[in-house]
Design a protein around this motif. Structure first.
Motif, mmCIF file in Angstrom:
data_model
loop_
_atom_site.group_PDB
_atom_site.id
_atom_site.type_symbol
_atom_site.label_atom_id
_atom_site.label_comp_id
_atom_site.label_asym_id
_atom_site.label_seq_id
_atom_site.Cartn_x
_atom_site.Cartn_y
_atom_site.Cartn_z
ATOM 1 N N ARG A 173 -11.290 12.049 -10.834
ATOM 2 C CA ARG A 173 -11.178 12.473 -9.234
ATOM 3 C C ARG A 173 -12.413 13.036 -8.211
ATOM 4 N N THR A 174 -12.852 13.842 -9.192
ATOM 5 C CA THR A 174 -14.154 14.831 -8.461
ATOM 6 C C THR A 174 -15.255 13.732 -8.302
ATOM 7 N N GLU A 175 -15.533 12.989 -9.139
ATOM 8 C CA GLU A 175 -16.769 12.085 -9.057
ATOM 9 C C GLU A 175 -16.350 11.020 -7.883
ATOM 10 N N ARG A 176 -15.241 10.652 -7.578
ATOM 11 C CA ARG A 176 -14.746 9.587 -6.671
ATOM 12 C C ARG A 176 -15.148 10.393 -5.285
ATOM 13 N N LEU A 177 -14.572 11.533 -5.252
ATOM 14 C CA LEU A 177 -15.037 12.376 -3.863
ATOM 15 C C LEU A 177 -16.259 12.629 -3.612
ATOM 16 N N ARG A 178 -17.065 12.989 -4.791
ATOM 17 C CA ARG A 178 -18.510 12.887 -4.417
ATOM 18 C C ARG A 178 -18.954 11.624 -3.938
ATOM 19 N N HIS A 184 4.964 10.534 6.111
ATOM 20 C CA HIS A 184 3.912 11.486 5.463
ATOM 21 C C HIS A 184 3.105 10.799 4.498
ATOM 22 N N LYS A 185 3.081 9.776 4.232
ATOM 23 C CA LYS A 185 2.265 9.104 3.103
ATOM 24 C C LYS A 185 0.993 9.068 3.070
ATOM 25 N N HIS A 186 0.238 9.064 4.202
ATOM 26 C CA HIS A 186 -1.091 8.964 4.180
ATOM 27 C C HIS A 186 -1.961 10.584 4.363
ATOM 28 N N MET A 187 -0.829 11.589 4.278
ATOM 29 C CA MET A 187 -1.323 12.757 4.113
ATOM 30 C C MET A 187 -2.490 12.956 2.998
ATOM 31 N N ASN A 188 -2.387 12.833 1.911
ATOM 32 C CA ASN A 188 -3.331 12.997 0.714
ATOM 33 C C ASN A 188 -4.150 11.949 0.947
ATOM 34 N N ILE A 189 -4.151 10.706 1.276
ATOM 35 C CA ILE A 189 -5.315 9.823 1.705
ATOM 36 C C ILE A 189 -6.102 10.266 2.455
ATOM 37 N N ASP A 190 -5.949 10.779 3.708
ATOM 38 C CA ASP A 190 -7.024 11.184 4.560
ATOM 39 C C ASP A 190 -7.594 12.412 4.154
ATOM 40 N N ASN A 191 -6.974 13.281 3.377
ATOM 41 C CA ASN A 191 -7.521 14.570 2.757
ATOM 42 C C ASN A 191 -8.713 14.376 1.709
ATOM 43 N N ASP A 192 -8.241 13.287 1.169
ATOM 44 C CA ASP A 192 -9.031 12.872 -0.242
ATOM 45 C C ASP A 192 -10.451 12.174 0.321
ATOM 46 N N ALA A 193 -10.453 11.220 1.485
ATOM 47 C CA ALA A 193 -11.188 10.500 1.824
ATOM 48 C C ALA A 193 -12.412 11.127 2.603
ATOM 49 N N HIS A 194 -12.264 12.516 3.018
ATOM 50 C CA HIS A 194 -13.208 13.231 3.724
ATOM 51 C C HIS A 194 -13.525 14.484 2.887
ATOM 52 N N CYS A 254 0.844 -1.317 0.088
ATOM 53 C CA CYS A 254 0.128 -0.121 0.042
ATOM 54 C C CYS A 254 0.861 1.077 0.101
ATOM 55 N N LEU A 255 1.970 1.506 -0.628
ATOM 56 C CA LEU A 255 2.822 2.477 -0.853
ATOM 57 C C LEU A 255 1.990 3.773 -1.338
ATOM 58 N N LEU A 256 1.263 3.337 -2.189
ATOM 59 C CA LEU A 256 0.185 4.496 -3.116
ATOM 60 C C LEU A 256 -1.269 3.909 -2.947
ATOM 61 N N SER A 257 -2.062 4.717 -2.528
ATOM 62 C CA SER A 257 -3.575 4.386 -2.528
ATOM 63 C C SER A 257 -4.124 4.605 -3.803
ATOM 64 N N TRP A 258 -5.414 4.208 -4.147
ATOM 65 C CA TRP A 258 -5.837 4.590 -5.306
ATOM 66 C C TRP A 258 -6.114 6.035 -5.683
ATOM 67 N N ASP A 259 -6.544 6.746 -4.428
ATOM 68 C CA ASP A 259 -6.612 8.011 -4.323
ATOM 69 C C ASP A 259 -5.220 8.783 -4.743
ATOM 70 N N ASP A 260 -4.223 8.478 -4.220
ATOM 71 C CA ASP A 260 -3.156 8.899 -4.511
ATOM 72 C C ASP A 260 -2.700 8.732 -5.998
ATOM 73 N N ARG A 261 -2.825 7.570 -6.489
ATOM 74 C CA ARG A 261 -2.499 7.377 -7.894
ATOM 75 C C ARG A 261 -3.298 8.329 -8.778
ATOM 76 N N LEU A 262 -4.758 8.505 -8.505
ATOM 77 C CA LEU A 262 -5.474 9.454 -9.444
ATOM 78 C C LEU A 262 -5.030 10.829 -9.486
ATOM 79 N N ARG A 263 -4.498 11.441 -8.124
ATOM 80 C CA ARG A 263 -3.984 12.651 -7.996
ATOM 81 C C ARG A 263 -2.584 12.892 -8.537
ATOM 82 N N ILE A 264 -1.779 11.962 -8.633
ATOM 83 C CA ILE A 264 -0.442 11.881 -9.157
ATOM 84 C C ILE A 264 -0.641 11.857 -10.829
#
Length: 820
Positions: A756-761, A785-795, A574-584
């Motif tokens: 990515r917007t659709e996933r966040l919705r 630091h790797k979960h920073m973006n995951i937590d942000n996108d999840a909420h 789990c080095l990169l979540s699906w959310d991180d892969r979409l953002r990158i």
């Protein structure tokens, strides 16, 4: 950081000019000039208003400004405030380069039950534009969505901000948590914005969500000014102006009486019509008669170089053509004759030219100790034990004592002389060694195209100019390129970690190349990177050309490459979540789209691959390695080049035809999307033990209906089927054999943004229905630091989402014509 402090870009100096304003404004032209004045004729004009300095063609009062450039100073405030004519547009700073800062700041107060807010700003006159290169729209607050349009309703972009039920952060960057931003792609003359509160957010307590602050601001200020932003003067926008009395330089030059550009200045056509003036060399004012002085570094031959006993060095001169310019021309006149007084000698025509004569050094009648006085001298007898030596004209000791002192002096002198000689030899040897090193480094500098690079970066502004470092400075920053400073090694060279004298941490790329063609690629990389200013493109600080091989100095990127995260240790889940892969993927696509369409000239990267996508300490994407890149003139659609790139990523159409287009980068980016989906290398070993191309493997799998079997297990766990189908459809479009059938990078960026917007919705819908969801955590990850973006996108929820229905989904389908 101020605008003058950090802008890399390579822009010509443009002096801003106002358009002719309507009769209701103070810039109607009454009292305005239509000729080129001198600085002396403007000496009576106000030079400042409050804290703002004023320079022509702007001015206050009749005869102090060019027609259309009148300013108004409001002395009722403390300090006084400066405005454009009688408009409400305030000026808070004026740059020598022709830009002015003007606050475009809105404070949206929350009201009970209110969800929608509309704000707008239009330029007060024709010819005033908001600079697209330096401005960004920011909105600070909690739980809202923003859509930005230009003044005629064309969409520019959108963003959203969420706070997850918390108060506005006290510091940090603008990253969709309490703040979001929208970048401009071109100059605009006004904007409109719609701010929509997320569902249910308008009913919450104002102490938690106090309101929204929106501003069109210079992003060089915004990036370095901590949240929250509450003062409009801290974040002004950047406006540029054009002279609008003629539509172009050619038309303006036909009427010399009203032409605004002074002698030795140049004219440039403005983007919205009209023209601007600028000096070719130095920071001067091209709108004044003496604004761009013509300096003559070579005087004519046989010039008079003295006046009386005084020599006249260049650039001063006495005759026409003998001085650097007319300001250094002198006049020599004669009359009476001057002499130094008795006891003095020297030049009586200059200050302190007559100096006292030391009579004690000249023959005189003194038979003792001689003491010089101003204009004369005194004589006293020799002291006891000494006698006067008439030949040497001084008091001397006896012969025996003299011989003893002489022997002592000779011995001491020999010893001291030996020491001085030894030190002299050491100093000369060091100078000789340094001289040789200097000549060698200069030879390498010329061999490595240093003179060409100096020309390529000479047009950049002084504040953002790419620096050419000395080898001595880089030796010191890397502890003489110590092995412990190595960040990585590759086929083209080694990257070292360095600390500059100003404490900046940098990455220094030391190539192995020695062939001239590769040196030309190196110069190409420097020239291209010096033109690019983008948050997702690695920043080039400078280079060094004094070694056998050139060196590049980049900003230090701490978290390695996307290739390392995907392929170095495939046992880590789990080095990169699906959310991180979409953002990158979205950030990389945005950077490439900027290179293709928003940069000063179109730039094709030509070596897009996962190892050239770097990640900083917050896992923000940075595109790097522009050694193979090519730039195009505005009228070119492709270039024919020697095929370059990396196998597995190389566009097959480019490989067969040699024609490089923007769609070649699109194909390479499609391979990266497959890497993110499958976590396989671009050339991998299949189940039969044979090497296989990842792109062909993926296309065959799609055609055979075996998409799920190809995907990484983590993608299957975190992404739903609709998202997988959407990204697979986009990847398939990028990997089409014919470049004309592929989407542009801008279309790819927007498609990823909508995905990515659709996933966040969907995440927000689950949150509202189930009362909360657990974020996808990665306990195996080693980086704190790797979960920073995951937590942000999840909420985070989507912009203005009502009933979890996506208008953007329909818009994306109609825009790109791809199945969803």
């Amino acid at each position: 950081m101020s605008f003058d402090g950090e802008i890399v870009c390579a822009m010509a100096f443009v002096l801003a000019c106002l358009a002719a304003m309507p009769p209701a404004s103070a810039a109607s032209g009454e009292g305005g000039l239509l000729h080129i004045p001198s600085a002396a004729s403007l000496a009576h004009c106000p030079s400042s208003c409050g804290d703002v300095n004023i320079s022509y063609p702007f001015g206050i009062g009749a005869g102090c400004f060019r027609q259309g450039f009148e300013l108004t100073c409001n002395h009722a405030t403390q300090p006084p405030e400066l405005f454009l004519g009688n408009s409400t547009t305030q000026i808070t700073y004026m740059y020598d380069s022709g830009f002015v800062e003007a606050p475009m700041f809105f404070n949206v107060t929350s009201g009970s039950g209110t969800n929608n807010y509309n704000i707008s700003w239009n330029t007060p006159a024709k010819g005033i534009t908001i600079s697209g290169a330096y401005n960004t729209f920011y909105a600070v607050g909690c739980d809202f969505d923003v859509k930005l349009f230009d003044n005629v309703g064309n969409p520019i972009g959108s963003c959203m901000s969420r706070c997850r039920g918390e108060v506005l952060p006290n510091q940090g960057s603008c990253n969709n948590i309490g703040c979001c931003f929208i970048s401009l792609e071109q100059d605009i003359s006004g904007f409109q914005a719609t701010i929509v509160r997320a569902d249910g957010m308008a009913e919450r307590s104002d102490s938690v969500h106090p309101g929204i602050i929106a501003s069109m601001a210079n992003h060089y200020h915004a990036w370095n000014y901590p949240l929250p932003w509450t003062n409009a003067s801290k974040l002004p926008g950047l406006l540029e102006f054009a002279i609008m009395d003629q539509p172009s330089c050619e038309r303006a030059q036909t009427n010399k009486a009203s032409y605004a550009c002074a002698t030795n200045s140049d004219c440039a056509i403005a983007s919205y019509g009209g023209y601007t003036c600028y000096c070719n060399s130095g920071q001067f004012n091209p709108y004044l008669s003496e604004g761009c002085p013509d300096y003559n570094p070579e005087p004519k031959e046989q010039c008079l170089r003295s006046c009386g006993n005084m020599s006249i060095p260049f650039p001063f001169g006495l005759e026409d053509g003998c001085s650097g310019n007319e300001r250094f021309q002198l006049n020599c006149t004669t009359g009476y004759r001057c002499n130094c007084s008795s006891g003095y000698e020297g030049n009586p025509y200059i200050l302190d030219g007559c100096q006292d004569i030391n009579e004690c050094l000249a023959p005189n009648s003194c038979n003792g100790i001689c003491q010089n006085t101003p204009g004369s001298y005194k004589c006293t007898p020799c002291p006891h034990g000494k006698e006067f030596d008439s030949t040497k004209r001084r008091c001397a000791i006896s012969t025996k004592k003299r011989n003893l002192l002489l022997g002592t002096a000779i011995g001491s002198g020999c010893g001291l002389g030996s020491i001085v000689f030894a030190l002299g030899v050491i100093v000369l040897a060091n100078k000789w060694k340094k001289g040789i090193q200097k000549r060698i480094r200069r030879a390498y500098f010329k061999k490595n195209q240093g003179l060409l690079l100096e020309q390529l970066i000479s047009d950049e502004s002084a504040t953002s100019k790419t620096k050419i470092f000395s080898l001595e400075e880089l030796d010191k920053s890397t502890n003489n390129f110590d092995a412990t400073r190595v960040l990585g090694r590759g086929g083209h060279g080694t990257v070292y970690k360095g600390i500059l004298s100003d404490q900046r941490v940098v990455a220094i790329k030391k190539s192995k190349i020695v062939e001239q063609m590769e040196i030309d690629q190196f110069i190409n990389e420097v020239a291209i990177l010096s033109q690019i200013i983008h948050r997702n493109v690695v920043k080039l600080f400078g280079c060094c050309l004094e070694d056998e091989v050139p060196l590049l100095v980049y900003e230090f990127i701490s978290n390695g490459t996307l290739h390392e995260l995907l392929h170095m240790d495939t046992t880590v889940k789990c080095l990169l979540s699906w959310d991180d892969r979409l953002r990158i993927a979205m950030e990389a696509a945005g950077a490439l789209a900027y290179l293709h369409s928003a940069a000063s000239v179109p730039i094709f990267h030509r070596d897009v691959k996962s190892s050239n996508i770097l990640l900083d300490d917050s896992y923000t994407t940075k595109i790097s390695d522009f050694g193979a890149s090519r730039s195009l003139s505005l009228d070119e659609t492709h270039v024919v080049t020697i095929v370059q790139g990396t196998f597995g990523y190389l566009d097959p159409e480019y490989y067969h035809t040699g024609q490089l287009t923007e769609k070649s980068d699109v194909y390479s980016f499609g391979v990266i999307l497959v890497e993110l989906l499958t976590r396989k290398k671009p050339i991998f070993v299949n189940d039969l033990g044979a090497k296989q191309s990842l792109s062909y493997y993926f296309i065959e799998g799609l055609q055979e209906g075996s998409l799920v079997q190809m995907l990484d297990s983590q993608v299957l766990e975190e992404a739903d089927q609709e998202e997988i189908n959407e990204i697979a459809s986009l990847t398939d479009a990028c990997l089409r054999t014919k470049g004309g059938e592929r989407p542009t990078m801008k279309e790819v960026e927007m498609r990823l943004q909508f995905l990515r917007t659709e996933r966040l919705r969907k995440r927000q819908c689950l949150h509202e229905k189930d009362g909360g969801i657990e974020p996808l955590l990665c306990p195996e990850a080693k980086n704190p630091h790797k979960h920073m973006n995951i937590d942000n996108d999840a909420h985070i929820t989507h912009q203005g989402m009502s009933g979890c229905y996506s208008l953007e989904q329909e818009f994306a389908s109609s825009l790109f014509g791809m199945p969803r």
